[in-house]
Design an enzyme around this catalytic site. Structure first.
Site, mmCIF file in Angstrom:
data_model
loop_
_atom_site.group_PDB
_atom_site.id
_atom_site.type_symbol
_atom_site.label_atom_id
_atom_site.label_comp_id
_atom_site.label_asym_id
_atom_site.label_seq_id
_atom_site.Cartn_x
_atom_site.Cartn_y
_atom_site.Cartn_z
ATOM 1 N N ALA A 12 0.806 -1.221 0.000
ATOM 2 C CA ALA A 12 0.000 0.000 0.000
ATOM 3 C C ALA A 12 0.840 1.273 0.000
ATOM 4 C CB ALA A 12 -0.952 0.017 1.198
ATOM 5 N N ARG A 14 3.815 3.989 -1.524
ATOM 6 C CA ARG A 14 3.936 4.602 -2.856
ATOM 7 C C ARG A 14 4.604 3.666 -3.847
ATOM 8 N NH1 ARG A 14 6.866 10.141 -1.366
ATOM 9 N NH2 ARG A 14 7.915 8.665 -0.006
ATOM 10 N N GLY A 101 14.897 -3.971 -3.417
ATOM 11 C CA GLY A 101 15.240 -2.609 -3.793
ATOM 12 C C GLY A 101 15.367 -1.692 -2.598
ATOM 13 N N HIS A 158 16.998 14.009 -3.718
ATOM 14 C CA HIS A 158 15.784 13.218 -3.562
ATOM 15 C C HIS A 158 14.744 14.012 -2.769
ATOM 16 C CE1 HIS A 158 18.358 9.826 -4.730
ATOM 17 N NE2 HIS A 158 17.237 9.200 -5.038
ATOM 18 N N LYS A 162 12.896 10.965 2.006
ATOM 19 C CA LYS A 162 13.926 9.911 1.970
ATOM 20 C C LYS A 162 14.737 9.945 3.259
ATOM 21 C CE LYS A 162 17.507 7.895 -0.984
ATOM 22 N NZ LYS A 162 16.876 6.559 -0.887
#
Length: 274
Positions: A12, A14, A101, A158, A162
């Protein structure tokens, strides 16, 4: 045609939603079979496809992480380091392949991933963008050609949310450059400058970090010499590029035996593990 079975943890979030969108875009050969979230998530029990905006898929978001892990399933994990390492144990126990990732994983965590890869196939990469992985090759070639003639700086930007710095991608760029120059990145990296720093040591590789707004991800490798400079830059305008790369990796790793791989293997840049 058989479908590769894919599960998404952190479904759920992003990135989780974009991963589901990317899986659905490859529906001819990929199928979402499980989706999980932390037990306190308000999305528990909801259809993962509806949460991701791709319509009903018949896969409810589960609070049980273990439900995503089973033989024949590739689990895609873009969560947080502690969660990823817990998921790694589940993957090993249930013999499920993984695409990881997650960034900000420490040295002990990286070692744990390597150990798990002796029994299951894992794709672990700092960035799943095809363009960024091409950039890793380009900066290495530039470093070899320019050698000791330039000062090298890596600048990354970014979004404000982050939590780790420098980014995993920036570190990946630094490692590619350091390897090309036979340098140890841990010994030559400079992560910040303040006050009277003295003249720059050409052997060092500098990192500069920017955080703000909704920047998806900008990375520049700067090779600055006398009278000229070379800049190699990649800018991401959508997280979808990372999601598409991760799904591509999932389709690839489903056919692999145990081992540790990265995007260089998926793109044909590498043939050996590591």
């Amino acid at each position: 045609m058989s479908h590769i079975q894919i599960a998404v943890v952190g479904a759920a979030g992003r990135m989780g939603r974009m991963l589901i969108q990317a899986i659905q875009a490859r529906s001819a050969n990929a199928r979402l079979v499980a989706a999980t979230e932390h037990p306190a998530s308000p999305f528990i029990g909801q259809d993962a496809g509806e949460v991701a905006g791709v319509g009903k898929l018949g896969v409810a978001i589960s609070p049980e992480a273990e439900s995503a892990f089973r033989p024949g399933v590739v689990v895609i994990d873009f969560t947080l380091p502690a969660a990823t390492l817990a998921h790694l144990e589940l993957a090993t126990r249930h013999q499920a392949a993984m695409v990881i990732g997650t960034t900000g994983i420490d040295a002990a965590g990286v070692q744990a991933i390597g150990q798990a890869a002796t029994s299951i196939p894992i794709v672990f990469a700092p960035n799943f963008s095809v363009g960024v992985n091409l950039m890793f090759r380009l900066v290495a070639e530039a470093a070899k050609a320019l050698g000791e003639m330039v000062d090298i700086e890596i600048i990354e930007a970014h979004h404000r949310h982050k939590v780790d710095a420098p980014s995993g991608t920036a570190l990946g760029i630094g490692k590619a450059i350091a390897s090309a120059l036979d340098r140890n990145l841990q010994e030559v990296a400079v992560y910040g400058r303040e006050g009277h720093t003295g003249a720059r040591d050409r052997q060092t590789i500098g990192f500069a970090t920017v955080r703000g707004g909704d920047i998806v991800g900008d990375h520049t490798a700067l090779f600055a010499g006398e009278g000229e400079r070379l800049e190699i830059t990649h800018r991401a305008s959508s997280r979808m590029t990372f999601a598409q790369g991760a799904v591509r990796a999932a389709l690839w790793v489903a056919d692999q035996k145990a081992g540790l791989f990265d995007m260089g293997h998926i793109l044909g840049f590498k043939t050996s593990q590591g």
